[in-house]
Design a protein around this motif. Structure first.
Motif, PDB file in Angstrom:
ATOM      1  N   TYR A 116       0.858  -1.189   0.000  1.00 51.62           N
ATOM      2  CA  TYR A 116       0.000   0.000   0.000  1.00 51.62           C
ATOM      3  C   TYR A 116       0.891   1.234   0.000  1.00 51.62           C
ATOM      4  CZ  TYR A 116      -4.411   2.469   0.983  1.00 51.62           C
ATOM      5  OH  TYR A 116      -5.521   3.258   0.905  1.00 51.62           O
ATOM      6  N   SER A 124       1.405   5.330   2.145  1.00 57.54           N
ATOM      7  CA  SER A 124       0.967   6.302   3.127  1.00 57.54           C
ATOM      8  C   SER A 124       1.005   7.684   2.481  1.00 57.54           C
ATOM      9  CB  SER A 124       1.864   6.271   4.370  1.00 57.54           C
ATOM     10  OG  SER A 124       3.188   6.679   4.047  1.00 57.54           O
ATOM     11  N   LEU A 125       0.104   8.545   2.897  1.00 47.95           N
ATOM     12  CA  LEU A 125       0.040   9.911   2.391  1.00 47.95           C
ATOM     13  C   LEU A 125       0.239  10.882   3.545  1.00 47.95           C
ATOM     14  CD1 LEU A 125      -3.102   9.655   0.042  1.00 47.95           C
ATOM     15  CD2 LEU A 125      -0.689   9.458  -0.598  1.00 47.95           C
ATOM     16  N   ARG A 126       1.129  11.845   3.337  1.00 44.65           N
ATOM     17  CA  ARG A 126       1.379  12.881   4.341  1.00 44.65           C
ATOM     18  C   ARG A 126       1.291  14.246   3.673  1.00 44.65           C
ATOM     19  NH1 ARG A 126       6.132  13.368   6.077  1.00 44.65           N
ATOM     20  NH2 ARG A 126       7.242  12.016   4.602  1.00 44.65           N
ATOM     21  N   THR A 160      -6.639  14.125  -0.352  1.00 44.76           N
ATOM     22  CA  THR A 160      -6.007  13.051   0.406  1.00 44.76           C
ATOM     23  C   THR A 160      -7.046  12.219   1.154  1.00 44.76           C
ATOM     24  OG1 THR A 160      -4.004  14.370   0.684  1.00 44.76           O
ATOM     25  CG2 THR A 160      -4.308  12.531   2.195  1.00 44.76           C
ATOM     26  N   ARG A 170      -8.688   9.917  -1.337  1.00 47.87           N
ATOM     27  CA  ARG A 170      -7.802   8.818  -1.716  1.00 47.87           C
ATOM     28  C   ARG A 170      -7.739   7.752  -0.618  1.00 47.87           C
ATOM     29  NH1 ARG A 170      -2.080  10.120  -4.167  1.00 47.87           N
ATOM     30  NH2 ARG A 170      -2.220   7.843  -4.219  1.00 47.87           N
ATOM     31  N   ASN A 171      -7.604   8.191   0.625  1.00 45.21           N
ATOM     32  CA  ASN A 171      -7.534   7.225   1.727  1.00 45.21           C
ATOM     33  C   ASN A 171      -8.830   6.440   1.875  1.00 45.21           C
ATOM     34  OD1 ASN A 171      -4.877   7.658   2.570  1.00 45.21           O
ATOM     35  ND2 ASN A 171      -5.461   9.396   3.856  1.00 45.21           N
ATOM     36  N   ARG A 172      -9.936   7.042   1.501  1.00 45.34           N
ATOM     37  CA  ARG A 172     -11.222   6.355   1.610  1.00 45.34           C
ATOM     38  C   ARG A 172     -11.453   5.394   0.454  1.00 45.34           C
ATOM     39  NH1 ARG A 172     -14.474  10.583   1.577  1.00 45.34           N
ATOM     40  NH2 ARG A 172     -15.005  10.430  -0.634  1.00 45.34           N
ATOM     41  N   GLU A 188      -9.002   4.266  -2.102  1.00 44.19           N
ATOM     42  CA  GLU A 188      -7.945   3.372  -2.561  1.00 44.19           C
ATOM     43  C   GLU A 188      -7.743   2.226  -1.585  1.00 44.19           C
ATOM     44  OE1 GLU A 188      -5.505   6.797  -5.068  1.00 44.19           O
ATOM     45  OE2 GLU A 188      -4.661   6.038  -3.191  1.00 44.19           O
ATOM     46  N   TYR A 201      -0.866  -0.379  -5.263  1.00 45.62           N
ATOM     47  CA  TYR A 201      -2.177  -0.324  -4.615  1.00 45.62           C
ATOM     48  C   TYR A 201      -3.267  -0.229  -5.669  1.00 45.62           C
ATOM     49  CZ  TYR A 201      -1.251   4.624  -5.499  1.00 45.62           C
ATOM     50  OH  TYR A 201      -0.926   5.822  -6.097  1.00 45.62           O
ATOM     51  N   GLU A 239       4.013  10.721  -0.729  1.00 43.11           N
ATOM     52  CA  GLU A 239       3.434   9.392  -0.898  1.00 43.11           C
ATOM     53  C   GLU A 239       4.536   8.344  -0.760  1.00 43.11           C
ATOM     54  OE1 GLU A 239       0.971   6.869  -4.314  1.00 43.11           O
ATOM     55  OE2 GLU A 239       1.009   9.069  -4.353  1.00 43.11           O
TER      56      GLU A 239
END
Length: 248
Positions: free
Chosen positions: A41, A43-45, A57, A60-62, A64, A97, A232
């Motif tokens: 996967y 991570s996004l910051r 963001t 995307r987190n919801r 992907e 991902y 990312e």
């Protein structure tokens, strides 16, 4: 983007320092083949960025999701002490991902001159893509074995400098599916990654020349995919299985 010479120079110095250790250490060495499956996967910051990027963001987190990937390669191991080994080698790895799923897609050709929507059954109306980033990695890892018995648990810690090869994009629609390879991403894409890894595993000695091993492994890309406001980082957790040939 990481400057390749800046990465290679310290690694070269490190290897030159280790070569005398490899030559004067104990005579035991080994070569192994390894195959692994990874749950991968990203991570996004985000830092101080506009709200629209923060909202992007969140979406995307919801939407992907992780996906299952693989890696394979060959390793060279050198024993530097009674319990400590140095491992290097070369591996082909892919990490990625599944992207957002789009539904109720509508195309311009489906609208008549008066704006009426007439669905065209020959066009897709649902779509989802998955992204796999392929790398060649060269691990530089220290391994400590907790015993010298037939079953020998161990722990590994190290880095795996990795060079990007290509991106495989698989798209599935309600009508078809297809795969595309892209070699040249945008200029903001980082083609050289430094990956940190940690492994807990066990060796099983079959004979004085042959071992089997299994090792749950976690990896985290310390390098962001893009030089962009949204950082990312790829990561993976998985299981590797291998067979090792010992030389004495």
């Amino acid at each position: 983007m990481i400057d390749l010479p800046r990465v290679v120079r310290p690694l070269t110095v490190c290897l030159l320092f280790l070569l005398p250790q490899l030559s004067i250490g104990q005579a035991s060495s080994s070569v192994d083949l390894v195959l692994g499956l990874d749950y991968t996967y990203r991570s996004l910051r985000v830092g101080d960025v506009p709200d629209i990027l923060k909202d992007f963001t969140v979406v995307r987190n919801r939407e992907e999701a992780p996906q299952l990937q693989w890696r394979a390669g060959v390793n060279y191991n050198r024993r530097l002490g009674s319990r400590f080994h140095l491992r290097t080698g070369i591996r082909l790895a892919n990490v990625g991902y599944r992207g957002q799923k789009f539904t109720d897609l509508r195309w311009g050709s489906e609208f008549s001159g008066n704006g009426q929507y007439v669905p065209d059954p020959s066009l897709p109306h649902e779509s989802r893509s998955s992204y796999s980033y392929w790398f060649i990695e060269v691990p530089l890892v220290g391994r400590y074995a907790f015993s010298g018995r037939r079953f020998s648990p161990f722990v590994e810690l190290g880095l795996a400098p990795s060079v990007y090869l290509t991106t495989r994009t698989r798209t599935v629609t309600d009508l078809d599916k297809f795969t595309e390879y892209q070699r040249d991403p945008s200029s903001e894409f980082n083609k050289v990654h430094i990956v940190g890894l940690i492994t807990f595993g066990t060796n099983y000695t079959l004979t004085d020349r042959l071992q089997l091993y299994a090792q749950p492994t976690a990896r985290y890309h310390l390098t962001s995919l893009y030089d962009a406001p949204i950082q990312e980082q790829l990561f993976s957790v998985g299981l590797e299985l291998g067979v090792r040939r010992l030389f004495r």
